[in-house]
Scaffold this active site. Structure first.
Site, short mmCIF file in Angstrom:
data_model
loop_
_atom_site.label_atom_id
_atom_site.label_comp_id
_atom_site.label_asym_id
_atom_site.label_seq_id
_atom_site.Cartn_x
_atom_site.Cartn_y
_atom_site.Cartn_z
CE LYS A 253 -8.53 0.94 2.61
NZ LYS A 253 -7.86 -0.08 1.79
CE1 TYR B 60 -3.89 3.23 0.10
CE2 TYR B 60 -5.76 4.32 -0.93
CZ TYR B 60 -5.24 3.48 0.04
OH TYR B 60 -6.08 2.89 0.96
CG ASN C 100 -8.55 -3.59 2.55
OD1 ASN C 100 -8.98 -2.45 2.35
ND2 ASN C 100 -7.27 -3.89 2.49
CG HIS D 218 -5.04 3.15 4.92
ND1 HIS D 218 -4.06 2.56 4.16
CD2 HIS D 218 -4.45 4.20 5.55
CE1 HIS D 218 -2.92 3.22 4.32
NE2 HIS D 218 -3.13 4.23 5.16
CD GLU E 3 -0.62 6.77 5.35
OE1 GLU E 3 -1.25 6.36 6.36
OE2 GLU E 3 -0.11 5.99 4.52
P1 CMP Z 1 -4.42 -0.43 2.18
O1 CMP Z 1 -3.95 -0.93 3.49
O2 CMP Z 1 -5.29 0.78 2.18
O3 CMP Z 1 -3.16 -0.12 1.25
C1 CMP Z 1 -3.19 -0.26 -0.15
C2 CMP Z 1 -4.46 -0.79 -0.67
O4 CMP Z 1 -4.45 -1.27 -1.99
C3 CMP Z 1 -4.85 -2.00 0.15
O5 CMP Z 1 -5.23 -1.60 1.45
C4 CMP Z 1 -5.95 -2.62 -0.71
O6 CMP Z 1 -7.23 -2.07 -0.43
C5 CMP Z 1 -5.55 -2.16 -2.11
N1 CMP Z 1 -5.19 -3.29 -2.97
C6 CMP Z 1 -5.90 -3.67 -4.03
N2 CMP Z 1 -5.32 -4.73 -4.62
C7 CMP Z 1 -4.22 -5.03 -3.91
C8 CMP Z 1 -3.20 -6.02 -4.02
N3 CMP Z 1 -3.21 -6.94 -4.99
N4 CMP Z 1 -2.24 -6.02 -3.08
C9 CMP Z 1 -2.21 -5.09 -2.09
N5 CMP Z 1 -3.14 -4.13 -1.94
C10 CMP Z 1 -4.14 -4.10 -2.84
#
Ligand code: CMP
Length: 143
Positions: free
Chosen positions: A9, A49, A112, A115, A126
């Site tokens: 990311k 998403y 984070n 992904h 995806e």
């Molecule tokens: P990812 O695995 O890319 O999938 C969805 C993304 O939403 C997740 O990682 C986070 O970066 C983002 N996200 C932000 N806030 C939340 C939350 N409260 N719970 C889950 N995902 C979140």
């Protein structure tokens, strides 16, 4: 043999962690069969998403994922979907185990660093959003 979709990311790219993250998958023995850097537009971000469209964090997530370039990859290997999910750790980096990408390199759910697809079905969807079939390579990997 499975294929999964992995994306470093914007925060991972900006912090210079792309090599570290790619290296972990390579050292594990997974095979990178496609890779590109791109700056995602809102339309692709919203498609990627789509399952989170009704979530309260959706707009912030789209703003974040479109805020800078990402590195998108297709990673291949036996049970690649679950192996990669185990290697990246829990969505919330504060709960991710040490030794995982998020456990070692991140602190916030909203930033984070990486992904990865959560199922074979998501991986197929995806991968097809980000890669044309001729951008995915078939080559011999030496272990
Ligand atoms: P990812 O695995 O890319 O999938 C969805 C993304 O939403 C997740 O990682 C986070 O970066 C983002 N996200 C932000 N806030 C939340 C939350 N409260 N719970 C889950 N995902 C979140």
């Amino acid at each position: 043999m499975e294929r999964t979709f992995v994306m470093i990311k914007p925060d991972g790219v900006q912090r210079g962690l792309a090599g570290e993250i790619i290296s972990r998958f390579e050292r594990k023995g997974l095979k990178i069969v496609a890779m590109k850097m791109l700056w995602i537009g809102r339309e692709l971000a919203e498609q990627h998403y789509a399952e989170h469209k009704e979530k309260p964090f959706f707009n912030a997530l789209i703003d974040y994922i479109t805020s800078g370039p990402v590195v998108a990859m297709v990673v291949e290997g036996r049970s690649a979907v679950s192996v990669v999910r185990t290697m990246i750790g829990k969505t919330n980096p504060a709960e991710a185990a040490p030794g995982t990408v998020r456990g070692d390199l991140a602190m916030d759910t909203g930033r984070n660093v990486v992904h990865a697809s959560d199922s074979l079905q998501s991986a197929e969807r995806e991968i097809s959003l980000f890669f044309k079939p001729d951008e995915i390579f078939d080559y011999a990997k030496v272990d």
